[in-house]
Enzyme design. Structure first.
Site, PDB file in Angstrom:
ATOM      1  N   SER A  99      -6.120   0.272  -3.681  1.00  9.18           N
ATOM      2  CA  SER A  99      -4.714  -0.123  -3.567  1.00  9.18           C
ATOM      3  C   SER A  99      -4.435  -1.019  -4.755  1.00  9.18           C
ATOM      4  O   SER A  99      -5.311  -1.770  -5.190  1.00  9.18           O
ATOM      5  CB  SER A  99      -4.468  -0.904  -2.280  1.00  9.18           C
ATOM      6  OG  SER A  99      -4.814  -0.147  -1.161  1.00  9.18           O
ATOM      7  N   CYS A 100      -3.222  -0.947  -5.280  1.00  8.59           N
ATOM      8  CA  CYS A 100      -2.821  -1.839  -6.373  1.00  8.59           C
ATOM      9  C   CYS A 100      -1.419  -2.323  -6.067  1.00  8.59           C
ATOM     10  O   CYS A 100      -0.505  -1.512  -5.869  1.00  8.59           O
ATOM     11  CB  CYS A 100      -2.853  -1.111  -7.712  1.00  8.59           C
ATOM     12  SG  CYS A 100      -2.417  -2.166  -9.115  1.00  8.59           S
ATOM     13  N   VAL A 101      -1.271  -3.641  -5.987  1.00 10.93           N
ATOM     14  CA  VAL A 101       0.030  -4.204  -5.651  1.00 10.93           C
ATOM     15  C   VAL A 101       0.411  -5.313  -6.620  1.00 10.93           C
ATOM     16  O   VAL A 101      -0.451  -6.011  -7.158  1.00 10.93           O
ATOM     17  CB  VAL A 101       0.053  -4.756  -4.204  1.00 10.93           C
ATOM     18  CG1 VAL A 101      -0.135  -3.643  -3.198  1.00 10.93           C
ATOM     19  CG2 VAL A 101      -0.996  -5.810  -4.009  1.00 10.93           C
TER      20      VAL A 101
END
Length: 129
Positions: A107-109
């Site tokens: 995941s990349c936020v």
């Protein structure tokens, strides 16, 4: 039984947490910011920050007796999603250099702010086979 993982090859925790916990079959790292564990310095460039954060994760995973190839999931927190392409390229290089069989799930936020005002923080989950 939970075992606490600690290594001098990654930055010490800057709050009330540990570098990682080993649950036997799973190792979960705390988020690693790009602090050089020897000098305490943070690179200015986001690519160098990504590499340092990944190297810190690697040091912790290795302290647990695992390798980068055992990482099954990462979460990447970036201060500016416009850095995604540069971070992604360095992330890909790192996992290829460390002989990961594929790539971990990820995941990349984008986040408003990170400790020490760094541009990136990365946490990982590794599986002991």
């Amino acid at each position: 039984m939970t075992k606490i993982i600690h290594t001098e090859n990654a930055p010490a925790a800057i709050g009330p947490y540990v570098q990682a916990v080993d649950l036997g079959n799973l190792v979960l790292t705390s988020g690693q910011i790009p602090v050089n564990p020897v000098t305490g310095e943070v690179p200015v460039d986001i690519v160098a920050q990504a590499r340092q954060s990944l190297e810190n994760v690697k040091a912790i995973i290795e302290q647990a007796g695992l390798t980068v190839a055992d990482i099954v999931k990462t979460t990447v927190f970036v201060k500016d999603l416009n850095d995604f392409a540069a971070v992604n390229a360095e992330y890909e290089r790192f996992f290829k250099e460390n002989n990961h069989p594929n790539f971990p799930a990820r995941s990349c936020v984008e986040v408003a702010r990170l400790p020490k005002d760094v541009g990136i923080e990365i946490e990982a989950i590794a599986v002991r086979k």
